[in-house]
Scaffold this active site. Structure first.
Site, PDB file in Angstrom:
ATOM      1  N   GLU A  10      40.408  46.531  29.008  1.00 40.81           N
ATOM      2  CA  GLU A  10      40.587  47.740  28.192  1.00 40.81           C
ATOM      3  C   GLU A  10      41.134  48.865  29.069  1.00 40.81           C
ATOM      4  N   LEU A  49      38.274  32.459  32.243  1.00 43.48           N
ATOM      5  CA  LEU A  49      38.949  32.887  33.482  1.00 43.48           C
ATOM      6  C   LEU A  49      38.813  31.838  34.571  1.00 43.48           C
ATOM      7  N   GLN A 100      63.091  32.226  68.189  1.00 43.88           N
ATOM      8  CA  GLN A 100      61.648  31.956  68.180  1.00 43.88           C
ATOM      9  C   GLN A 100      60.912  32.774  67.122  1.00 43.88           C
ATOM     10  N   GLY A 109      67.207  38.833  55.292  1.00 41.91           N
ATOM     11  CA  GLY A 109      67.880  40.110  55.541  1.00 41.91           C
ATOM     12  C   GLY A 109      68.195  40.817  54.236  1.00 41.91           C
ATOM     13  N   GLU A 165      43.464  38.600  36.503  1.00 37.65           N
ATOM     14  CA  GLU A 165      42.454  37.519  36.597  1.00 37.65           C
ATOM     15  C   GLU A 165      41.471  37.782  37.727  1.00 37.65           C
ATOM     16  N   GLY A 166      41.195  39.061  37.988  1.00 32.92           N
ATOM     17  CA  GLY A 166      40.307  39.449  39.083  1.00 32.92           C
ATOM     18  C   GLY A 166      41.142  39.805  40.286  1.00 32.92           C
ATOM     19  N   THR A 167      40.964  41.048  40.792  1.00 26.66           N
ATOM     20  CA  THR A 167      41.795  41.488  41.922  1.00 26.66           C
ATOM     21  C   THR A 167      41.380  40.738  43.206  1.00 26.66           C
TER      22      THR A 167
HETATM   23  P1  TGC Z   1      27.701  38.924  35.963  1.00 23.95           P
HETATM   24  O1  TGC Z   1      26.386  39.524  35.596  1.00 23.95           O
HETATM   25  O2  TGC Z   1      27.942  38.467  37.353  1.00 23.95           O
HETATM   26  O3  TGC Z   1      27.979  37.654  35.002  1.00 23.95           O
HETATM   27  C1  TGC Z   1      27.789  37.710  33.597  1.00 23.95           C
HETATM   28  C2  TGC Z   1      27.563  36.274  33.122  1.00 23.95           C
HETATM   29  O4  TGC Z   1      28.746  35.497  33.328  1.00 23.95           O
HETATM   30  C3  TGC Z   1      28.467  34.360  34.196  1.00 23.95           C
HETATM   31  N1  TGC Z   1      29.658  34.164  35.037  1.00 23.95           N
HETATM   32  C4  TGC Z   1      30.552  33.202  34.812  1.00 23.95           C
HETATM   33  N2  TGC Z   1      30.584  32.212  33.916  1.00 23.95           N
HETATM   34  C5  TGC Z   1      31.652  31.387  33.933  1.00 23.95           C
HETATM   35  N3  TGC Z   1      32.684  31.524  34.793  1.00 23.95           N
HETATM   36  C6  TGC Z   1      32.703  32.526  35.702  1.00 23.95           C
HETATM   37  N4  TGC Z   1      33.750  32.679  36.530  1.00 23.95           N
HETATM   38  C7  TGC Z   1      31.590  33.411  35.749  1.00 23.95           C
HETATM   39  N5  TGC Z   1      31.273  34.507  36.497  1.00 23.95           N
HETATM   40  C8  TGC Z   1      30.082  34.946  36.060  1.00 23.95           C
HETATM   41  C9  TGC Z   1      27.233  34.793  34.955  1.00 23.95           C
HETATM   42  O5  TGC Z   1      26.510  33.659  35.422  1.00 23.95           O
HETATM   43  C10 TGC Z   1      26.459  35.541  33.885  1.00 23.95           C
HETATM   44  O6  TGC Z   1      25.904  34.587  32.990  1.00 23.95           O
HETATM   45  P2  TGC Z   1      24.509  34.879  32.219  1.00 23.95           P
HETATM   46  O7  TGC Z   1      24.188  33.610  31.512  1.00 23.95           O
HETATM   47  O8  TGC Z   1      23.520  35.239  33.309  1.00 23.95           O
HETATM   48  O9  TGC Z   1      24.753  36.033  31.312  1.00 23.95           O
HETATM   49  O10 TGC Z   1      28.825  39.933  35.476  1.00 23.95           O
HETATM   50  P3  TGC Z   1      29.267  41.364  36.025  1.00 23.95           P
HETATM   51  O11 TGC Z   1      29.336  42.306  34.871  1.00 23.95           O
HETATM   52  O12 TGC Z   1      28.413  41.771  37.196  1.00 23.95           O
HETATM   53  O13 TGC Z   1      30.762  41.107  36.521  1.00 23.95           O
HETATM   54  C11 TGC Z   1      31.041  40.245  37.557  1.00 23.95           C
HETATM   55  C12 TGC Z   1      32.552  40.228  37.907  1.00 23.95           C
HETATM   56  C13 TGC Z   1      32.981  41.541  38.512  1.00 23.95           C
HETATM   57  C14 TGC Z   1      32.733  39.146  38.959  1.00 23.95           C
HETATM   58  C15 TGC Z   1      33.401  39.892  36.690  1.00 23.95           C
HETATM   59  O14 TGC Z   1      33.228  40.735  35.648  1.00 23.95           O
HETATM   60  C16 TGC Z   1      34.858  39.724  36.983  1.00 23.95           C
HETATM   61  O15 TGC Z   1      35.289  38.609  37.267  1.00 23.95           O
HETATM   62  N6  TGC Z   1      35.721  40.807  36.918  1.00 23.95           N
HETATM   63  C17 TGC Z   1      37.162  40.685  37.005  1.00 23.95           C
HETATM   64  C18 TGC Z   1      37.768  40.844  35.622  1.00 23.95           C
HETATM   65  C19 TGC Z   1      38.888  39.895  35.361  1.00 23.95           C
HETATM   66  O16 TGC Z   1      39.103  38.934  36.044  1.00 23.95           O
HETATM   67  N7  TGC Z   1      39.629  40.180  34.311  1.00 23.95           N
HETATM   68  C20 TGC Z   1      40.686  39.327  33.921  1.00 23.95           C
HETATM   69  C21 TGC Z   1      41.245  39.711  32.561  1.00 23.95           C
HETATM   70  S1  TGC Z   1      42.267  38.458  31.872  1.00 23.95           S
HETATM   71  C22 TGC Z   1      43.670  38.455  32.777  1.00 23.95           C
HETATM   72  O17 TGC Z   1      43.823  39.124  33.735  1.00 23.95           O
HETATM   73  C23 TGC Z   1      44.704  37.523  32.304  1.00 23.95           C
HETATM   74  S2  TGC Z   1      46.177  37.576  33.159  1.00 23.95           S
HETATM   75  C24 TGC Z   1      46.781  36.129  32.576  1.00 23.95           C
HETATM   76  C25 TGC Z   1      48.139  35.783  32.970  1.00 23.95           C
HETATM   77  O18 TGC Z   1      49.095  36.464  32.558  1.00 23.95           O
HETATM   78  O19 TGC Z   1      48.270  34.723  33.636  1.00 23.95           O
HETATM   79  P1  FAD Z   2      40.586  48.489  38.223  1.00 23.87           P
HETATM   80  O1  FAD Z   2      39.468  47.662  37.764  1.00 23.87           O
HETATM   81  O2  FAD Z   2      40.610  49.927  37.825  1.00 23.87           O
HETATM   82  O3  FAD Z   2      40.672  48.388  39.821  1.00 23.87           O
HETATM   83  C1  FAD Z   2      41.414  49.309  40.606  1.00 23.87           C
HETATM   84  C2  FAD Z   2      41.093  49.018  42.084  1.00 23.87           C
HETATM   85  O4  FAD Z   2      39.681  49.208  42.312  1.00 23.87           O
HETATM   86  C3  FAD Z   2      41.391  47.561  42.479  1.00 23.87           C
HETATM   87  O5  FAD Z   2      41.923  47.544  43.780  1.00 23.87           O
HETATM   88  C4  FAD Z   2      40.025  46.905  42.486  1.00 23.87           C
HETATM   89  O6  FAD Z   2      39.943  45.804  43.378  1.00 23.87           O
HETATM   90  C5  FAD Z   2      39.134  48.066  42.949  1.00 23.87           C
HETATM   91  N1  FAD Z   2      37.750  47.884  42.533  1.00 23.87           N
HETATM   92  C6  FAD Z   2      37.232  47.862  41.270  1.00 23.87           C
HETATM   93  N2  FAD Z   2      35.920  47.621  41.286  1.00 23.87           N
HETATM   94  C7  FAD Z   2      35.575  47.469  42.593  1.00 23.87           C
HETATM   95  C8  FAD Z   2      34.363  47.177  43.263  1.00 23.87           C
HETATM   96  N3  FAD Z   2      33.212  46.963  42.607  1.00 23.87           N
HETATM   97  N4  FAD Z   2      34.390  47.120  44.630  1.00 23.87           N
HETATM   98  C9  FAD Z   2      35.540  47.297  45.320  1.00 23.87           C
HETATM   99  N5  FAD Z   2      36.732  47.564  44.734  1.00 23.87           N
HETATM  100  C10 FAD Z   2      36.744  47.636  43.384  1.00 23.87           C
HETATM  101  N6  FAD Z   2      43.977  41.380  31.041  1.00 23.87           N
HETATM  102  C11 FAD Z   2      43.628  40.679  29.922  1.00 23.87           C
HETATM  103  O7  FAD Z   2      42.526  40.823  29.384  1.00 23.87           O
HETATM  104  N7  FAD Z   2      44.520  39.800  29.361  1.00 23.87           N
HETATM  105  C12 FAD Z   2      45.751  39.591  29.872  1.00 23.87           C
HETATM  106  O8  FAD Z   2      46.521  38.765  29.343  1.00 23.87           O
HETATM  107  C13 FAD Z   2      46.152  40.338  31.030  1.00 23.87           C
HETATM  108  N8  FAD Z   2      47.414  40.210  31.517  1.00 23.87           N
HETATM  109  C14 FAD Z   2      47.825  41.052  32.537  1.00 23.87           C
HETATM  110  C15 FAD Z   2      49.171  41.072  32.907  1.00 23.87           C
HETATM  111  C16 FAD Z   2      49.606  41.957  33.891  1.00 23.87           C
HETATM  112  C17 FAD Z   2      51.061  42.014  34.250  1.00 23.87           C
HETATM  113  C18 FAD Z   2      48.673  42.798  34.561  1.00 23.87           C
HETATM  114  C19 FAD Z   2      49.111  43.726  35.659  1.00 23.87           C
HETATM  115  C20 FAD Z   2      47.352  42.784  34.198  1.00 23.87           C
HETATM  116  C21 FAD Z   2      46.911  41.926  33.164  1.00 23.87           C
HETATM  117  N9  FAD Z   2      45.577  41.963  32.706  1.00 23.87           N
HETATM  118  C22 FAD Z   2      45.203  41.245  31.595  1.00 23.87           C
HETATM  119  C23 FAD Z   2      44.646  42.939  33.260  1.00 23.87           C
HETATM  120  C24 FAD Z   2      44.073  42.562  34.622  1.00 23.87           C
HETATM  121  O9  FAD Z   2      43.125  41.546  34.519  1.00 23.87           O
HETATM  122  C25 FAD Z   2      43.490  43.833  35.244  1.00 23.87           C
HETATM  123  O10 FAD Z   2      44.580  44.663  35.608  1.00 23.87           O
HETATM  124  C26 FAD Z   2      42.608  43.533  36.435  1.00 23.87           C
HETATM  125  O11 FAD Z   2      41.439  42.848  36.045  1.00 23.87           O
HETATM  126  C27 FAD Z   2      42.205  44.820  37.187  1.00 23.87           C
HETATM  127  O12 FAD Z   2      41.767  45.804  36.304  1.00 23.87           O
HETATM  128  P2  FAD Z   2      42.397  47.295  36.393  1.00 23.87           P
HETATM  129  O13 FAD Z   2      43.879  47.175  36.383  1.00 23.87           O
HETATM  130  O14 FAD Z   2      41.754  48.109  35.331  1.00 23.87           O
HETATM  131  O15 FAD Z   2      41.992  47.820  37.810  1.00 23.87           O
END
Ligand code: TGC
Ligand code: FAD
Length: 394
Positions: free
Chosen positions: A140, A249, A289, A349, A373-375
């Site tokens: 969001e 994810l 090298q 270059g 997908e997580g930074t």
């Molecule tokens: P936390 O309390 O740690 O976990 C909540 C619940 O989730 C479980 N869990 C998982 N389950 C399955 N797979 C995983 N990878 C899991 N990681 C955690 C966990 O066991 C717990 O379960 P339960 O039963 O106890 O409720 O959650 P938190 O709020 O502290 O957050 C943890 C954190 C920061 C690691 C997580 O929120 C995170 O991974 N943040 C990054 C966000 C992210 O990756 N966003 C991606 C958006 S989609 C996208 O970017 C698509 S791009 C696609 C493209 O174009 O290719």
């Molecule tokens: P923020 O969360 O605001 O992070 C900003 C900076 O703060 C980062 O460097 C981060 O590492 C750092 N930071 C945040 N929290 C912490 C912490 N606890 N400790 C230390 N550092 C921290 N999302 C979807 O849901 N679906 C999609 O299909 C999708 N596609 C995408 C396509 C593109 C091209 C891009 C750029 C993004 C897409 N995303 C999608 C979103 C993407 O998953 C987010 O951009 C990403 O998860 C980071 O969130 P944010 O951009 O809000 O950065």
């Protein structure tokens, strides 16, 4: 125009670990990419246009949901096959792989894993064939790394049949062209649930995100929900809580680990070839090298990433890969690829900044891949939590 002269690099004879079926799948995706995508991808990226006509073809060659059972239109293949497909797609362009990983891991996977039988039958075959394109709404405007704090929500409409969805998602891949969105929102009890929203529902819009310097051949947009009336039967019944989207994810991040390997391989291959052809001071620049140091480090990092990724695939096939192991591979491999793209561009270059070569496009694309997908840092903290047992997020 950018053309595909790619040669595969397999320094540790990893092919011996693959089955004949794996190699056939990899080579057929490679041939398709070479014929249909490599000749056009640079133009689409330069114009910041999504090659929409490829969606149907990606379905036809089996790149959408390859691990989903065949009865729902999937390929019924193993995780290494899926990984190899993502590697070949991202060798060409991260945006191409994005289209496929969103469709397979972020849209088909949750419908298959958390959906009802009716939802599986209604959506999966059309998504597998590429007739419909899907997107995944988790991020969001104010909640990216911390999706658990999302504010998008739905409430009972009071007619016994619908819920009313409000909120907004940002940075959503495929959004401007998607027929279907798997959206994560809070129910009245504040629990996160998945809900399938279809294009055409009143109050649902998907504005395009313009001005990206990265993933220019992938369409990105917002999902805006203004009192959208969604049938209750569109709620995914079998999961509640953040583990729902995070489970998706885990599948997509696994695919990205393989995909990044593809981008790294393409950059290395381009740099290696150029270093043997480009003459300065009377000899090929590959004879200096400093160039050899760059190339030797690249193939070392690629080989380490190949081993990591293959082993992760084996663990995933056995159902033993942990989310933290997947985080390590996503983080390592994307970082490996972005470093190789940057170093490789220097070997080229001035030519390295042009569209004659894929290097600059990969480099810019990987800036998104290292963020979505997580930074990079979030995955580091996931590993940190796993090894120490101490949570840096709370
Ligand atoms: P936390 O309390 O740690 O976990 C909540 C619940 O989730 C479980 N869990 C998982 N389950 C399955 N797979 C995983 N990878 C899991 N990681 C955690 C966990 O066991 C717990 O379960 P339960 O039963 O106890 O409720 O959650 P938190 O709020 O502290 O957050 C943890 C954190 C920061 C690691 C997580 O929120 C995170 O991974 N943040 C990054 C966000 C992210 O990756 N966003 C991606 C958006 S989609 C996208 O970017 C698509 S791009 C696609 C493209 O174009 O290719
Ligand atoms: P923020 O969360 O605001 O992070 C900003 C900076 O703060 C980062 O460097 C981060 O590492 C750092 N930071 C945040 N929290 C912490 C912490 N606890 N400790 C230390 N550092 C921290 N999302 C979807 O849901 N679906 C999609 O299909 C999708 N596609 C995408 C396509 C593109 C091209 C891009 C750029 C993004 C897409 N995303 C999608 C979103 C993407 O998953 C987010 O951009 C990403 O998860 C980071 O969130 P944010 O951009 O809000 O950065």
């Amino acid at each position: 125009m950018y053309t595909d002269k790619f040669e595969y690099h397999d320094y540790y004879l990893m092919d011996e670990l693959l089955t004949d079926e794996h190699k056939l799948i990899r080579d057929s995706v490679r041939q398709w990419v070479k014929k249909e995508v490599s000749p056009i991808i640079e133009d689409y990226a330069q114009r910041a246009e999504f090659p929409q006509h490829l969606v149907k073809q990606l379905g036809e060659i089996g790149c959408f949901g390859p691990t989903i059972p065949t009865e729902y239109g999937g390929g019924g293949l193993d995780q290494i096959s899926y990984g190899l497909m993502m590697m070949e797609l991202e060798r060409c362009d991260s945006g191409l792989r994005s289209t496929a990983s969103v469709q397979g891991s972020l849209v088909m996977y949750p419908i298959y894993t958390y959906g009802s039988e009716e939802q599986r039958k209604k959506y999966l075959p059309k998504l597998a064939s590429g007739e419909w394109l899907g997107c995944f709404g988790l991020t969001e405007p104010s909640h990216g790394s911390d999706p658990g704090s999302m504010i998008t929500n739905f409430k009972d409409a009071g007619d016994g049949k619908h819920v009313i969805l409000n909120g907004a998602k940002m940075w959503i891949s495929n959004a401007p062209f998607a027929q279907v969105a798997v959206v994560w929102a809070k129910n009245e009890a504040g629990k996160i649930q998945g809900i399938i929203v279809e294009r055409g529902m009143e109050g649902f819009t998907t504005p395009t995100t313009h001005g990206k310097w990265s993933l220019r051949a992938s369409a990105t947009g917002e999902l805006v929900f203004d009192n959208v009336k969604v049938p209750k039967e569109n709620i995914l019944p079998n999961v509640q809580g953040l583990k729902g989207p995070l489970g998706c994810l885990s599948s997509a991040r696994y695919g990205i680990a393989w995909g990044a390997l593809g981008a790294g391989l393409d950059c290395y291959d381009t740099a290696l070839r150029y270093s043997k052809e480009r003459i300065q001071f009377g000899k090929p620049i590959g004879q200096f090298q400093l160039t050899q140091k760059k190339l030797a480090e690249m193939i070392t990092e690629i080989t380490k990433a190949q081993l990591l990724t293959w082993r992760l695939g084996v663990l995933k096939n056995e159902g033993r890969a942990t989310p933290a192991q997947i985080s390590m591979a996503k983080r390592n491999n994307v970082n490996m690829a972005i470093q190789i793209a940057r170093e490789g561009r220097q070997i080229l270059g001035g030519m390295g900044i042009t569209g004659e070569y894929s290097m600059m496009r990969h480099s810019m694309n990987l800036e998104s891949v290292i963020t979505y997908e997580g930074t990079h840092d979030i995955h580091l903290l996931i590993t940190g939590q796993d090894v120490t047992g101490l949570n840096a997020f709370k």
